[in-house]
Design a protein around this motif. Structure first.
Motif, short mmCIF file in Angstrom:
data_model
loop_
_atom_site.label_atom_id
_atom_site.label_comp_id
_atom_site.label_asym_id
_atom_site.label_seq_id
_atom_site.Cartn_x
_atom_site.Cartn_y
_atom_site.Cartn_z
N LEU A 189 0.92 -1.28 0.12
CA LEU A 189 -0.05 0.09 0.05
C LEU A 189 0.85 1.19 -0.03
O LEU A 189 0.71 2.45 -0.74
CB LEU A 189 -1.03 -0.04 1.27
N ARG A 190 1.90 1.19 0.69
CA ARG A 190 2.64 2.34 0.82
C ARG A 190 3.67 2.56 -0.38
O ARG A 190 3.69 3.64 -0.97
CB ARG A 190 3.88 2.03 1.88
N LEU A 191 3.96 1.51 -1.02
CA LEU A 191 4.46 1.52 -2.47
C LEU A 191 3.52 2.29 -3.39
O LEU A 191 4.03 2.86 -4.44
CB LEU A 191 5.27 0.28 -2.98
N LYS A 192 2.53 1.82 -3.47
CA LYS A 192 1.32 2.24 -4.34
C LYS A 192 1.30 3.56 -4.19
O LYS A 192 1.03 4.30 -5.18
CB LYS A 192 0.09 1.33 -4.33
N LYS A 193 1.01 4.26 -3.18
CA LYS A 193 1.09 5.67 -2.77
C LYS A 193 2.27 6.19 -3.51
O LYS A 193 2.03 7.42 -3.86
CB LYS A 193 0.77 5.80 -1.29
N ALA A 194 3.38 5.79 -3.26
CA ALA A 194 4.50 6.36 -3.59
C ALA A 194 4.62 6.47 -5.23
O ALA A 194 4.78 7.49 -5.63
CB ALA A 194 5.85 5.67 -3.12
N HIS A 195 3.93 5.33 -5.75
CA HIS A 195 3.64 5.37 -7.04
C HIS A 195 2.98 6.58 -7.57
O HIS A 195 3.14 7.19 -8.48
CB HIS A 195 3.41 3.76 -7.48
N GLY A 196 1.89 6.77 -7.15
CA GLY A 196 0.97 7.72 -7.21
C GLY A 196 1.53 8.95 -7.29
O GLY A 196 1.37 10.14 -8.06
N HIS A 197 2.28 9.28 -6.08
CA HIS A 197 2.87 10.36 -5.76
C HIS A 197 3.90 10.57 -6.90
O HIS A 197 4.12 12.00 -7.31
CB HIS A 197 3.51 10.40 -4.46
N LEU A 198 4.79 9.89 -7.44
CA LEU A 198 5.59 9.86 -8.20
C LEU A 198 4.90 10.19 -9.64
O LEU A 198 5.52 10.97 -10.33
CB LEU A 198 6.52 8.59 -8.58
N ALA A 199 3.92 9.54 -10.15
CA ALA A 199 3.18 10.21 -11.13
C ALA A 199 2.75 11.35 -11.10
O ALA A 199 2.73 12.19 -12.26
CB ALA A 199 2.08 9.10 -11.44
N LYS A 200 2.47 12.09 -9.96
CA LYS A 200 1.76 13.49 -9.80
C LYS A 200 3.07 14.25 -9.80
O LYS A 200 3.04 15.23 -10.65
CB LYS A 200 1.33 13.51 -8.31
N VAL A 201 4.26 13.78 -9.74
CA VAL A 201 5.55 14.55 -9.80
C VAL A 201 5.81 14.70 -11.28
O VAL A 201 6.13 15.74 -11.75
CB VAL A 201 6.64 14.12 -9.05
N ILE A 202 5.70 13.66 -12.22
CA ILE A 202 5.99 13.76 -13.55
C ILE A 202 5.15 14.67 -14.06
O ILE A 202 5.45 15.45 -15.06
CB ILE A 202 5.95 12.38 -13.86
N GLN A 203 3.90 14.85 -13.75
CA GLN A 203 2.60 15.61 -14.28
C GLN A 203 3.16 16.82 -14.07
O GLN A 203 2.94 17.82 -14.82
CB GLN A 203 1.28 15.10 -13.83
N MET A 204 3.55 17.02 -12.82
CA MET A 204 3.80 18.37 -12.42
C MET A 204 5.27 18.96 -13.07
O MET A 204 5.32 20.30 -13.44
CB MET A 204 4.41 18.57 -10.84
N MET A 205 5.95 18.27 -13.53
CA MET A 205 7.29 18.58 -14.33
C MET A 205 6.69 18.93 -15.62
O MET A 205 7.06 19.90 -16.19
CB MET A 205 8.26 17.35 -14.45
N GLU A 206 5.91 18.09 -16.09
CA GLU A 206 5.34 18.34 -17.69
C GLU A 206 4.47 19.55 -17.59
O GLU A 206 4.55 20.43 -18.71
CB GLU A 206 4.58 17.20 -18.02
N ASN A 207 3.89 20.01 -16.64
CA ASN A 207 3.11 20.97 -16.49
C ASN A 207 3.85 22.29 -15.99
O ASN A 207 3.27 23.53 -15.89
CB ASN A 207 1.79 20.80 -15.38
N GLN A 208 5.20 22.20 -15.80
CA GLN A 208 5.91 23.31 -15.57
C GLN A 208 5.56 23.96 -14.18
O GLN A 208 5.64 25.11 -14.10
CB GLN A 208 6.34 24.09 -16.66
N GLU A 209 5.30 23.21 -13.20
CA GLU A 209 4.97 23.55 -11.67
C GLU A 209 6.40 24.25 -11.20
O GLU A 209 7.24 23.93 -11.44
CB GLU A 209 4.46 22.34 -11.01
N LYS A 210 6.06 24.98 -10.20
CA LYS A 210 7.04 25.59 -9.30
C LYS A 210 7.94 24.46 -8.70
O LYS A 210 7.54 23.42 -8.46
CB LYS A 210 6.57 26.37 -8.51
N CYS A 211 9.35 24.62 -8.78
CA CYS A 211 10.31 23.80 -8.10
C CYS A 211 9.98 23.64 -6.78
O CYS A 211 10.14 22.37 -6.43
CB CYS A 211 11.59 24.62 -8.49
N LEU A 212 9.55 24.52 -6.01
CA LEU A 212 9.14 24.25 -4.51
C LEU A 212 8.14 23.17 -4.52
O LEU A 212 8.38 22.18 -3.91
CB LEU A 212 8.85 25.53 -3.91
#
Length: 89
Positions: free
Chosen positions: A15-38
């Motif tokens: 469960l913890r790894l699946k949550k991390a997987h979801g967070h990582l997918a969100k980070v990738i999306q944030m990078m693609e959307n040029q979110e703020k570095c912070l």
């Protein structure tokens, strides 16, 4: 080939790894959307902590359930395995 034992703690680790997987997918999306570095850094930190905690839980689980319950016939092998796994802490 060694059989992998499923322990009660594995469901929580998965469960913890699946949550991390979801967070990582969100980070990738944030990078693609040029979110703020912070914001990206905060999410990366959360992913890193989740993975670190999962790794520690797997290692501690192995020590508690696999090495402690060893039949003692292969003490040297168990000691070598313990030394090997502690490299990942």
């Amino acid at each position: 080939m060694n059989e992998i034992k499923q322990h009660a703690s594995h469901k929580g680790i998965i469960l913890r790894l699946k949550k991390a997987h979801g967070h990582l997918a969100k980070v990738i999306q944030m990078m693609e959307n040029q979110e703020k570095c912070l914001k990206v850094s905060q999410q990366l930190y959360a992913v890193e902590k989740a993975i670190t905690q999962a790794k520690k839980a797997v290692i501690h689980d192995h020590i508690e359930h696999c090495l402690e319950e060893s039949n003692g016939k292969s003490k040297k092998n168990d000691l070598n395995e313990f030394k090997e796994i502690t490299k990942y802490l």
